[in-house]
Design a protein around this motif. Structure first.
Motif, mmCIF file in Angstrom:
data_model
loop_
_atom_site.group_PDB
_atom_site.id
_atom_site.type_symbol
_atom_site.label_atom_id
_atom_site.label_comp_id
_atom_site.label_asym_id
_atom_site.label_seq_id
_atom_site.Cartn_x
_atom_site.Cartn_y
_atom_site.Cartn_z
ATOM 1 N N LYS A 189 -6.317 -27.075 -18.739
ATOM 2 C CA LYS A 189 -5.347 -27.937 -18.060
ATOM 3 C C LYS A 189 -6.056 -29.049 -17.312
ATOM 4 O O LYS A 189 -7.051 -28.755 -16.658
ATOM 5 N N PRO A 190 -5.634 -30.291 -17.365
ATOM 6 C CA PRO A 190 -4.386 -30.783 -17.972
ATOM 7 C C PRO A 190 -4.627 -31.378 -19.363
ATOM 8 O O PRO A 190 -3.819 -32.176 -19.808
ATOM 9 N N ARG A 195 -2.636 -27.712 -23.896
ATOM 10 C CA ARG A 195 -1.218 -28.104 -23.977
ATOM 11 C C ARG A 195 -0.668 -27.834 -25.366
ATOM 12 O O ARG A 195 0.483 -27.419 -25.528
ATOM 13 N N THR A 216 -4.643 -30.197 -12.082
ATOM 14 C CA THR A 216 -4.524 -29.495 -13.369
ATOM 15 C C THR A 216 -3.066 -29.156 -13.669
ATOM 16 O O THR A 216 -2.487 -29.673 -14.620
ATOM 17 N N ASP A 217 -2.470 -28.310 -12.835
ATOM 18 C CA ASP A 217 -1.121 -27.814 -13.107
ATOM 19 C C ASP A 217 -0.084 -28.941 -13.064
ATOM 20 O O ASP A 217 0.727 -29.094 -13.977
ATOM 21 N N MET A 220 -0.677 -31.657 -15.777
ATOM 22 C CA MET A 220 -0.242 -31.220 -17.103
ATOM 23 C C MET A 220 1.272 -31.356 -17.242
ATOM 24 O O MET A 220 1.773 -31.837 -18.276
#
Ligand SMILES: [Mg+2]
Length: 264
Positions: A189-190, A195, A216-217, A220
């Motif tokens: 991530k990201p 993904r 990251t979270d 994404m």
């Protein structure tokens, strides 16, 4: 591959981070297990997506159940080690590993051999390595300088624990990057490799991404057009710590608050 991973699907998908969201090191986040059970029974498909590459999906699923009581299945877990191995084909390699069991199991499943010889390595795969030595760092940098592909499972700077933020895989990737002068390909991530794995396992309906790390979270979620939910149990202690422009769609004190938030 099954497209619907859990629950009685219909309401959509919850893509849940682990470290700093479901648990901190060996301690569960209070109420996390019940929240996951409630999401499951109210028809959300729950997927766990972690940049942590130290454990296999089987080990992670067992750990979620041990720590929280929620009976997670390995098919619900995606880690950055699996994402990293999507960048290689069976027979590619051999690869020199900076990291743990999660990377080695993903290599075995992908049909990529391991080597400790920096001159033989066609790739260097890097994740959090809690017993990292100078020798291993040296060999990784030599291999990358000599032309091996430099693949980072993730570049998380830190690893949240009950004792504060410890160095994450990003600290190890940075050491090799500095020593070799070469930038890595990043799987977690990201970035697109993880993904793609998530998209392959989503059920129908909207997607909520629950995480503790904006870069990251939340990044994404933004890149995919999914709903971002920041929880304050990990690396970010308050909504005021978020940079302008990076604000999530929703801020919750904890994963425990998510079932109620989704009902309103
Ligand atoms: Mg996290």
């Amino acid at each position: 591959m099954e497209s619907v991973v859990a629950g009685r699907p219909g309401n959509g998908n919850v893509v849940c981070d682990l470290d700093g969201v479901v648990y901190l090191l060996g301690d569960p986040i209070p109420g996390a297990g019940q929240a996951l059970i409630d999401l499951d029974t109210s028809g959300y498909a729950v997927l766990f997506v972690t940049n942590n590459s130290t454990r296999s999906p089987e080990t992670i699923a067992a750990r979620i159940e041990d720590l929280t009581g929620y009976p997670a299945r390995p098919q619900q877990v995606i880690g950055s080690a699996e994402a990293a191995l999507t960048l290689l084909k069976a027979g590619d390699g051999p690869a020199l590993v900076v990291g743990g069991a999660g990377i080695r199991q993903a290599m075995e499943e992908a049909g990529v051999q391991e080597t400790d010889d920096p001159w033989a390595a066609a790739a260097v795969i890097v994740g959090l390595d809690t017993s990292l030595s100078y020798r291993r760092l040296r060999d990784a940098a030599i291999a990358v300088r000599a032309g091996a592909r430099f693949i980072a499972t993730n570049t998380d700077a830190t690893y949240p624990t009950p004792d504060g933020l410890w160095p994450g895989a990003g600290a190890m990737v940075a050491a090799i990057e500095v020593a070799s002068g070469i930038h890595p390909e990043i799987a977690g991530k990201p970035h697109p490799p993880i993904r793609r794995l998530i998209r392959q396992r989503l059920g129908p309906g909207p997607v909520w991404v629950v995480g503790d790390r904006p870069e990251t979270d939340l990044a994404m979620a933004k890149a995919e057009g999914w709903v971002s939910v920041l929880v304050l149990t990990g690396v970010v202690g308050g909504a005021d710590e978020i940079a302008d422009g990076d604000e999530p769609d929703l801020v919750l004190a904890s994963l425990a608050d998510l079932p109620e938030a989704l009902q309103s």
